[in-house]
Every structure is written in structure tokens, then in C-alpha cells.
Scaffold this motif. Structure first.
Motif, PDB file in Angstrom:
ATOM      1  N   THR A 215      32.139  38.461  35.141  1.00 51.86           N
ATOM      2  CA  THR A 215      32.920  37.998  33.894  1.00 51.86           C
ATOM      3  C   THR A 215      33.667  36.536  34.426  1.00 51.86           C
ATOM      4  OG1 THR A 215      33.979  38.520  31.901  1.00 51.86           O
ATOM      5  CG2 THR A 215      34.779  39.230  34.111  1.00 51.86           C
ATOM      6  N   ARG A 216      34.101  36.002  33.438  1.00 47.74           N
ATOM      7  CA  ARG A 216      34.953  34.816  33.540  1.00 47.74           C
ATOM      8  C   ARG A 216      36.237  35.098  32.971  1.00 47.74           C
ATOM      9  NH1 ARG A 216      32.672  30.886  36.270  1.00 47.74           N
ATOM     10  NH2 ARG A 216      34.300  29.706  35.825  1.00 47.74           N
ATOM     11  N   ASP A 217      37.451  34.779  33.734  1.00 44.25           N
ATOM     12  CA  ASP A 217      38.799  34.516  32.899  1.00 44.25           C
ATOM     13  C   ASP A 217      39.480  33.159  33.335  1.00 44.25           C
ATOM     14  OD1 ASP A 217      39.423  34.925  35.697  1.00 44.25           O
ATOM     15  OD2 ASP A 217      39.980  36.960  35.371  1.00 44.25           O
ATOM     16  N   GLY A 218      40.642  33.023  33.297  1.00 45.25           N
ATOM     17  CA  GLY A 218      41.053  31.900  33.365  1.00 45.25           C
ATOM     18  C   GLY A 218      41.271  31.441  34.698  1.00 45.25           C
ATOM     19  N   GLU A 221      35.401  33.054  37.815  1.00 48.39           N
ATOM     20  CA  GLU A 221      34.218  34.310  37.895  1.00 48.39           C
ATOM     21  C   GLU A 221      34.986  35.280  38.670  1.00 48.39           C
ATOM     22  OE1 GLU A 221      29.840  34.091  37.516  1.00 48.39           O
ATOM     23  OE2 GLU A 221      30.302  33.998  39.841  1.00 48.39           O
ATOM     24  N   ARG A 222      34.627  36.656  38.339  1.00 49.54           N
ATOM     25  CA  ARG A 222      35.052  37.890  39.026  1.00 49.54           C
ATOM     26  C   ARG A 222      34.249  38.876  38.864  1.00 49.54           C
ATOM     27  NH1 ARG A 222      37.380  41.155  35.623  1.00 49.54           N
ATOM     28  NH2 ARG A 222      38.576  40.336  33.926  1.00 49.54           N
ATOM     29  N   GLY A 224      32.883  41.963  36.458  1.00 52.84           N
ATOM     30  CA  GLY A 224      33.207  42.371  35.117  1.00 52.84           C
ATOM     31  C   GLY A 224      32.644  43.944  34.942  1.00 52.84           C
ATOM     32  N   ASP A 235      32.228  48.551  32.073  1.00 58.94           N
ATOM     33  CA  ASP A 235      33.249  47.659  32.147  1.00 58.94           C
ATOM     34  C   ASP A 235      34.400  47.852  33.232  1.00 58.94           C
ATOM     35  OD1 ASP A 235      31.902  45.920  30.281  1.00 58.94           O
ATOM     36  OD2 ASP A 235      32.981  46.851  28.598  1.00 58.94           O
ATOM     37  N   ASP A 237      37.501  45.919  35.832  1.00 60.82           N
ATOM     38  CA  ASP A 237      38.242  44.781  36.359  1.00 60.82           C
ATOM     39  C   ASP A 237      38.314  44.819  37.891  1.00 60.82           C
ATOM     40  OD1 ASP A 237      39.173  43.922  33.832  1.00 60.82           O
ATOM     41  OD2 ASP A 237      40.694  45.263  33.975  1.00 60.82           O
TER      42      ASP A 237
END
Length: 355
Positions: A215-218, A221-222, A224, A235, A237
């Protein structure tokens, strides 16, 4: 006539290597050098979980004071051995000058398994084996909403407990039909299942992982989600991969030392090269009947290996005596000890008692 002093080089500062160093010093005046890339000093690897949970500090996990090594004339080198030259009897380091030796003890332990799943190198995916893993865990888990632990061994349940201690919801994926049913009798395996779920862990049995998806956050990519072979998407983190370990021996591939799953040794921990020994997780007995298993990957066995090889190097040539099998562990509110061989399926001429 006084016996000439030898230089004994020990690669690895885990329980096997350090036990060997201590008992070599008790029995000899030989020069002893221990090389490790992981830490300056020996620490108790099983105590890593208690640092994360706030029960201990790193300093509390070191069985010996920092001055112990100099006082006992055990030279510590913080570097990585990249290659062994068995002809010239030299260990080549990543940063420092090569170290010459007369006797070599390989005690490099294990490294975590990887199954090559797509996405298993994404940020937020890691194992739990050493100090670097603990540091990464400390950096990655603050503020996360949920976590997945993959793999049903002791490290898996420990990591689940660690994350749970910080109020992080944990999904625990185990491919077996019941926790460690390949090792534990059904009643004991069920007891562990109940202990895990009683503490709010989402234990899912009989699950196979297909891939890890990003997934992508600020921050970029990491990891998800975890996708199972049944098509379920979970899902997350953070993903902890606790898929067992294998001997850490890649640096020996061109050394001339015989290796298979681990460094092949006989009942005296001798390799095929004179004056080269291997002990602990990285050693593999060359035939059945020497140890409890060909590779004994337990803290208690590692300590026995270190004592035995020190005695042998100092001239008491007695084969390794594995003794009565023993192991212990604690997780959540459950403590166990094992004495002797306990089969997962009770033999017909035995009785089992569950209270």
C-alpha cells in the motif's frame, strides 16, 4: 616442556561460541579471539522479547559485565567474517585485517528462513532473531493499527505476545491444523491454542500465505495486506515472518569445509579440515545418533556444545554426550518444560495424563 600457546578464533558470540571461550580460558592459556558482527558483547537472545515488552533493558540481558572479557583475556572483535582460508588459516573480515588462527571454532548460529513470497521484502515486513530485528521492530510498530504474524513456532507466539503487550491487535497465521501439532501431543497443542486465543490473539489455523501486497502512505510504499492461498485478504500495517531458521553458513561455501544443511561435524565437533570445529545452531552432525537431531537448534544444546568442544580442544577427547533432552519456554501465562523424548502421537505402550 610448556605447550606452545595457540590462537583460537571463535566466529560468533552466541551462547555456543561464548561458552566455548569461557571454558577454553578455564582450561588453557591459549590466546582467544571472538569475532561478531552483531554486538560488542554476548547477550541473551531469548530475552529480546522482554526488552520490547519493557521488562528488561539491553544491559540486563548481558550475563557478564563489560570488563569481564579483558579480565579473562578474551579478545572481542566487532566485524563480519566474509571468508575462511583454511589453507592459510586466516579469517578475512569485512572491515578489518585478516585474522590468523591455529584453531577455528565456527559458531555463527542461524538466520531466519524466507519462502520467497512476493512482497516479503516490503517495508514493514521482518523477522525476529537478533538485535537489528528488535531495533527495526521498535522503529516500525509505534502507532500501527494492526499486525500479522506468520509462522507457528516459538518465535511466532513470542512475537504475537510482544505486539499484544503494546495493545496492537494481532492476527496469527499458522499453517498447521493446530499449534505445533507436528511436535506437541494433541492435548498440549490445544492448550496452547486456548492460551493464545484467551489473550485476544486472532489465531487462524490451517492457513497458507500466497503473497504480501503493498500500500502507499505519505512515506511511500509499505506492506498493506497478506493474501492467503484461499484468496482471503488480511489488511495489516506490519508483518512478522517467523518461519523457522537455518544454519548461517553462506560465508563457508568456498572454504573447503564440508557443509550440507549445516557445517558437517562428527561426535567431536570436528569438520573435515584439521583444527576446524563447529558448534551450536550452525553445526550438523554427520550421522544420526550423535545428537537429538542432526541440527540441534536450542539454547540448552548450544551451551552443551560449547562446553564439549572446549574440553576436546584442550585434550580431553570424549565424544559429545547429548544427555536427556530438555527444553523450556514461557509465553503469555503458560510455562512448560520438556524432559526426554515426547512424541506428538503417544505410542501404544505409553500412557499420557492431562490434568
Amino acid at each position: 616442556m610448556k605447550k606452545p600457546q595457540r590462537h583460537i578464533l571463535i566466529v560468533g558470540n552466541g551462547v555456543s561460541g561464548i561458552t566455548a571461550a569461557r571454558f577454553l580460558r578455564k582450561a588453557s592459556d591459549d590466546a582467544i579471539t571472538v569475532v561478531s558482527a552483531e554486538s560488542d558483547h554476548f547477550y541473551s537472545r531469548p530475552a529480546l522479547m522482554y526488552i520490547y515488552m519493557g521488562h528488561m533493558r539491553y544491559e540486563d540481558t548481558k550475563p557478564y559485565e563489560d570488563w569481564f572479557w579483558a579480565k579473562n583475556r578474551i579478545n572481542l572483535v566487532r566485524d563480519r567474517v566474509e571468508r575462511i582460508d583454511t589453507v592459510g588459516r586466516r579469517a578475512h573480515l569485512a572491515a578489518g585485517d585478516p585474522i590468523a588462527y591455529d584453531v577455528l571454532i565456527i559458531a555463527t548460529g542461524s538466520q531466519p528462513n524466507r519462502f520467497g513470497w512476493e512482497g516479503d521484502t516490503l517495508p514493514g515486513v521482518q523477522g525476529l532473531y537478533g538485535l537489528d530485528d528488535l531495533k527495526a521492530l521498535e522503529a516500525r510498530t509505534p502507532g500501527i493499527r494492526k499486525a500479522v504474524v506468520v509462522g507457528g513456532g516459538l518465535i511466532g507466539v513470542e512475537l504475537a505476545e510482544m505486539l499484544h503487550s503494546r495493545n496492537i491487535p494481532v492476527t496469527f497465521l499458522v499453517r498447521e491444523a493446530s499449534y505445533m501439532d507436528y511436535l506437541l501431543p494433541p492435548e498440549e497443542s490445544a492448550l496452547v491454542n486456548n492460551q493464545i486465543t484467551a489473550h485476544g490473539i486472532d489465531l487462524r489455523l490451517g492457513i497458507e500465505v500466497a503473497r504480501l501486497t503493498p500500500t502507499r502512505d505519505g512515506g511511500g510504499e509499505r506492506v498493506g495486506a497478506v493474501e492467503t492461498t484461499a484468496g482471503e485478504v488480511i489488511d495489516t500495517d506490519f508483518v512478522g515472518l517467523t518461519l523457522g531458521v537455518r544454519p548461517n553458513i553462506a560465508f563457508l561455501e568456498d572454504s573447503g569445509i564440508d557443509i550440507s544443511r549445516g557445517v558437517l561435524v562428527n561426535e567431536y565437533f570436528e569438520t573435515n579440515i584439521p583444527d576446524v570445529y563447529a558448534v551450536g545452531d550452525c553445526a550438523e552432525f554427520s550421522s544420526d545418533g550423535i545428537g537429538h537431531r542432526r541440527v540441534e537448534q536450542l539454547w540448552y544444546s548450544g551451551r552443551l556444545h560449547g562446553k564439549a568442544v572446549a574440553r576436546i580442544i584442550c585434550g580431553v577427547r570424549r565424544p559429545y554426550d547429548r544427555g536427556v533432552f530438555y527444553n523450556s519456554a514461557k509465553y503469555f501465562d503458560l510455562e512448560y518444560q520438556t524432559y526426554g523424548t515426547v512424541d506428538a502421537v503417544c505410542p501404544p505402550d505409553h500412557d499420557d495424563v492431562v490434568l
